[in-house]
Motif scaffolding. Structure first.
Motif, PDB file in Angstrom:
ATOM      1  N   ILE A  20      43.847  47.985  38.602  1.00 55.16           N
ATOM      2  CA  ILE A  20      43.396  47.388  37.352  1.00 55.16           C
ATOM      3  C   ILE A  20      42.662  48.462  36.558  1.00 55.16           C
ATOM      4  O   ILE A  20      41.895  49.256  37.117  1.00 55.16           O
ATOM      5  CB  ILE A  20      42.509  46.148  37.615  1.00 55.16           C
ATOM      6  N   ALA A  21      42.940  48.490  35.237  1.00 57.18           N
ATOM      7  CA  ALA A  21      42.441  49.569  34.394  1.00 57.18           C
ATOM      8  C   ALA A  21      41.945  49.010  33.074  1.00 57.18           C
ATOM      9  O   ALA A  21      42.218  47.857  32.716  1.00 57.18           O
ATOM     10  CB  ALA A  21      43.547  50.603  34.151  1.00 57.18           C
TER      11      ALA A  21
ATOM     12  N   LEU B  82      33.914  43.959  37.841  1.00 58.48           N
ATOM     13  CA  LEU B  82      34.373  44.127  36.465  1.00 58.48           C
ATOM     14  C   LEU B  82      33.240  43.870  35.479  1.00 58.48           C
ATOM     15  O   LEU B  82      32.224  43.259  35.818  1.00 58.48           O
ATOM     16  CB  LEU B  82      35.541  43.175  36.188  1.00 58.48           C
ATOM     17  N   ASP B  83      33.430  44.314  34.256  1.00 57.26           N
ATOM     18  CA  ASP B  83      32.446  44.087  33.204  1.00 57.26           C
ATOM     19  C   ASP B  83      32.715  42.753  32.510  1.00 57.26           C
ATOM     20  O   ASP B  83      33.866  42.318  32.406  1.00 57.26           O
ATOM     21  CB  ASP B  83      32.501  45.213  32.172  1.00 57.26           C
ATOM     22  N   PRO B  84      31.672  42.112  31.989  1.00 55.54           N
ATOM     23  CA  PRO B  84      31.860  40.815  31.338  1.00 55.54           C
ATOM     24  C   PRO B  84      32.579  40.926  30.003  1.00 55.54           C
ATOM     25  O   PRO B  84      32.460  41.927  29.287  1.00 55.54           O
ATOM     26  CB  PRO B  84      30.429  40.305  31.151  1.00 55.54           C
ATOM     27  N   TYR B  85      33.321  39.893  29.681  1.00 58.56           N
ATOM     28  CA  TYR B  85      34.001  39.707  28.405  1.00 58.56           C
ATOM     29  C   TYR B  85      34.735  40.982  27.980  1.00 58.56           C
ATOM     30  O   TYR B  85      34.584  41.490  26.867  1.00 58.56           O
ATOM     31  CB  TYR B  85      33.010  39.266  27.333  1.00 58.56           C
TER      32      TYR B  85
ATOM     33  N   TYR C 107      41.264  43.850  30.531  1.00 56.90           N
ATOM     34  CA  TYR C 107      41.775  44.773  31.544  1.00 56.90           C
ATOM     35  C   TYR C 107      43.290  44.651  31.613  1.00 56.90           C
ATOM     36  O   TYR C 107      43.870  43.622  31.230  1.00 56.90           O
ATOM     37  CB  TYR C 107      41.166  44.453  32.916  1.00 56.90           C
ATOM     38  N   TYR C 108      43.902  45.712  32.140  1.00 62.69           N
ATOM     39  CA  TYR C 108      45.340  45.746  32.360  1.00 62.69           C
ATOM     40  C   TYR C 108      45.579  46.000  33.841  1.00 62.69           C
ATOM     41  O   TYR C 108      44.817  46.722  34.489  1.00 62.69           O
ATOM     42  CB  TYR C 108      45.982  46.840  31.507  1.00 62.69           C
ATOM     43  N   TYR C 109      46.618  45.407  34.392  1.00 63.69           N
ATOM     44  CA  TYR C 109      46.821  45.481  35.831  1.00 63.69           C
ATOM     45  C   TYR C 109      48.310  45.510  36.166  1.00 63.69           C
ATOM     46  O   TYR C 109      49.161  45.083  35.366  1.00 63.69           O
ATOM     47  CB  TYR C 109      46.141  44.294  36.520  1.00 63.69           C
TER      48      TYR C 109
ATOM     49  N   SER D 163      57.096  49.541  40.428  1.00 67.74           N
ATOM     50  CA  SER D 163      55.982  48.828  39.823  1.00 67.74           C
ATOM     51  C   SER D 163      56.421  47.532  39.170  1.00 67.74           C
ATOM     52  O   SER D 163      57.559  47.390  38.721  1.00 67.74           O
ATOM     53  CB  SER D 163      55.304  49.718  38.767  1.00 67.74           C
ATOM     54  N   SER D 164      55.481  46.625  39.071  1.00 66.69           N
ATOM     55  CA  SER D 164      55.688  45.386  38.328  1.00 66.69           C
ATOM     56  C   SER D 164      55.507  45.662  36.837  1.00 66.69           C
ATOM     57  O   SER D 164      55.112  46.762  36.425  1.00 66.69           O
ATOM     58  CB  SER D 164      54.660  44.342  38.766  1.00 66.69           C
ATOM     59  N   ILE D 165      55.772  44.675  36.006  1.00 65.18           N
ATOM     60  CA  ILE D 165      55.345  44.747  34.623  1.00 65.18           C
ATOM     61  C   ILE D 165      53.817  44.805  34.580  1.00 65.18           C
ATOM     62  O   ILE D 165      53.144  44.456  35.549  1.00 65.18           O
ATOM     63  CB  ILE D 165      55.858  43.542  33.802  1.00 65.18           C
ATOM     64  N   ILE D 166      53.282  45.228  33.464  1.00 68.18           N
ATOM     65  CA  ILE D 166      51.837  45.342  33.303  1.00 68.18           C
ATOM     66  C   ILE D 166      51.311  44.055  32.680  1.00 68.18           C
ATOM     67  O   ILE D 166      51.843  43.572  31.682  1.00 68.18           O
ATOM     68  CB  ILE D 166      51.479  46.544  32.417  1.00 68.18           C
ATOM     69  N   GLY D 167      50.264  43.521  33.271  1.00 67.97           N
ATOM     70  CA  GLY D 167      49.636  42.322  32.745  1.00 67.97           C
ATOM     71  C   GLY D 167      48.329  42.645  32.053  1.00 67.97           C
ATOM     72  O   GLY D 167      47.726  43.700  32.280  1.00 67.97           O
TER      73      GLY D 167
END
Length: 535
Positions: free
Chosen positions: A74-75, A106-109, A112-114, A122-126
């Motif tokens: 997750i990025a 993780l940071d609030p509000y 992120y992309y994963y 790889s899967s698609i990016i969510g």
């Protein structure tokens, strides 16, 4: 109870509690998505965590005892270069090769992309977004319910993807249907072809739904907060049975219910309860602005439905939530520090009567003692700013929740407000009625639409909550031609709805890179960064 019920009984149903399906033989699967054909999903956001989900489908199928590793990361950026967390999840046949990771730190509000990876593919990016941990200026949700694959195209999901202006999707149940499909559109049939009863059946039906591109795209773009209604198990379900369950032909209800729950938790991006892995009621907090109380009026503690004229309907011991869930909900409300208390649940809470007769005893009308108990506790505990979100009946309603001294002219005496969300596809009334006909017998009803499909945008800020209904003319072809039908709001400190002259707006979701949807692609593309061919 639904507006249109089409029960089917089949004499020959294969019952099993497990088993593998030949997913790799299914024509709906797109080769470019392998082995993550079902895409990715996220859900149940907290201020520091979120659930990430996928399903890996290998050909040939692994041995039943083989454990399959799936890498995840997750990025903060779409290029996936600023990785903030990563790891390896393990899945196997007893989880139906679904993968679920509760990512924390993780940071609030924050957006992120994963993605997931197996054997170098790889899967698609969510994309997902965490909840706020302090008072946000405003929050925005898309509310949906009742998405019968066979009844039409998931145009609501496609429209929500195009909007790109919400923080999360709230699904109020009937995410899928257990019936044999009666296709309203050519080709919109389901797998398996039989009514789903066994664990294998429920898993396959979940798999079939998640291959729909509109549903897959919506999951890819937004986190989802979901609860089940009845069709995730069987129509008009209650704690000990269902209208659409025949124990002679379909076996033990509790086995069927457990199978439906297990498949739901496997295939949905929902956080497991540490005390009871099959309990769905829970809270989701968005800082001090709102708390979502996601409740189960179906399987947890509901007593069996009785007829509208039955002498049992007023029995004070009859329960809809069940004692344990009711006590949990009341305790959560009593200890809430949120400005808005938003209750997500399945069946209409406001009364709906004609000539003093209850129209649908499957709703809270069929459990008047439970409703009266709830109203009294709301009053005695000074619980303010109650907003109820309801699905189930394939129609749209803007309701006040009338107490004993309700004044229809001013709205005074209402305990809170209720937004009833129509269906994504499932059929409603065959004809519409003017609101004046309905409000004449039910003056707490402010507006109703009985025929059109769509969704609700719920916009929440420190001053008010507003619901905007977006409806479409047809689900029999694929389109995103939605128009705002009406809007109603409730001010903080008040308990009744008022009509709004304009809908709410937000320019775009507060993310570093906002996605767009290319209708020529089967999955979303993020800022021209191709993610269809993931190999």
């Amino acid at each position: 109870m639904k507006i249109l019920i089409i029960p089917f009984v089949f004499l020959f149903i294969t019952l099993s509690i497990s088993g593998q399906n030949n997913f790799h033989l299914r024509s709906e699967m797109e080769d470019g998505m392998a082995p993550f054909y079902h895409g990715v999903a996220s859900g149940d956001p907290l201020s520091d965590a979120v659930i990430l989900w996928t399903r890996i489908t290998l050909d040939p199928l692994p041995d039943p005892d083989e454990i399959v590793p799936v890498e995840w990361k997750i990025a903060t950026d779409i290029e996936m270069t600023n990785i903030v967390n990563s790891g390896i999840a393990y899945t196997f046949s007893e989880r139906d090769y679904t993968v679920k990771v509760d990512v924390d730190g993780l940071d609030p509000y924050t957006c992120y992309y994963y993605s997931f990876e197996h054997d170098g593919i790889s899967s698609i990016i969510g994309r997902t977004k965490t909840a706020a941990n302090s008072t946000a200026d405003s929050l925005r949700f898309a509310i949906v319910s009742c998405s019968d694959y066979a009844a039409g195209y998931f145009n609501s999901y496609a429209s929500i993807v195009e909007r790109d202006d919400i923080d999360a999707v709230i699904h109020l149940g009937d995410y899928l249907y257990e019936y044999v499909a009666v296709a309203g559109v050519d080709g919109r049939t389901v797998e398996p072809e039989n009514e789903i009863v066994s664990l294998s059946d429920y898993r396959t039906r979940h798999s079939h739904y998640k291959l729909d591109k509109d549903l897959r795209n919506m999951h890819q773009q937004y986190p989802m907060i979901s609860i089940w209604d009845d069709h995730e198990s069987a129509n008009d379900a209650w704690m000990g049975g269902a209208q659409n369950h025949n124990p002679v032909l379909e076996g033990d209800w509790h086995t069927r219910k457990a199978s439906s729950k297990q498949a739901y938790f496997e295939w949905m991006p929902i956080r497991l309860n540490s005390e009871d892995s099959l309990r769905i009621y829970r809270t989701i907090e968005y800082g001090d602005l709102l708390t979502l109380y996601m409740c189960d009026t179906r399987l947890e503690g509901r007593d069996e439905q009785v007829g509208a004229t039955s002498s049992e309907i007023d029995d004070p011991d009859r329960r809809l939530l069940g004692a344990d869930q009711y006590d949990w909900l009341l305790n959560e409300l009593q200890n809430s520090n949120s400005q808005w208390n938003i209750l997500g649940q399945q069946v209409m809470m406001a009364p709906l009567e004609v000539f003093g007769l209850v129209l649908n005893p499957d709703q809270w009308d069929g459990y008047p003692a439970e409703r009266e108990r709830f109203y009294e506790d709301i009053l005695s505990n000074d619980i303010e700013n109650l907003v109820v979100l309801t699905g189930d009946i394939h129609t749209s309603w803007a309701n006040n929740l009338p107490g004993e001294n309700y004044n229809s002219s001013t709205g005074e005496g209402s305990l809170g407000v209720e937004y009833v969300i129509t269906s994504v596809t499932s059929l409603g009334f065959p004809f519409n009625l003017p609101s004046v006909v309905i409000t004449g017998a039910n003056p707490h009803v402010q507006w109703a639409n009985l025929t059109e499909r769509g969704y609700l945008i719920l916009d929440v800020n420190q001053n008010r909550v507003q619901g905007d209904w977006y409806l479409c003319e047809t689900v029999f072809n694929s389109n995103t031609d939605f128009e705002r039908a009406t809007s109603y709001y409730v001010n903080t400190g008040e308990t009744y709805l008022q009509e709004a002259t304009e809908g709410t707006t937000r320019d775009f979701i507060d993310c570093s890179q906002a996605p767009f949807f290319d209708p020529n692609l089967s999955v979303m593309d993020f800022n021209s960064n191709p993610i269809v061919d993931c190999q």
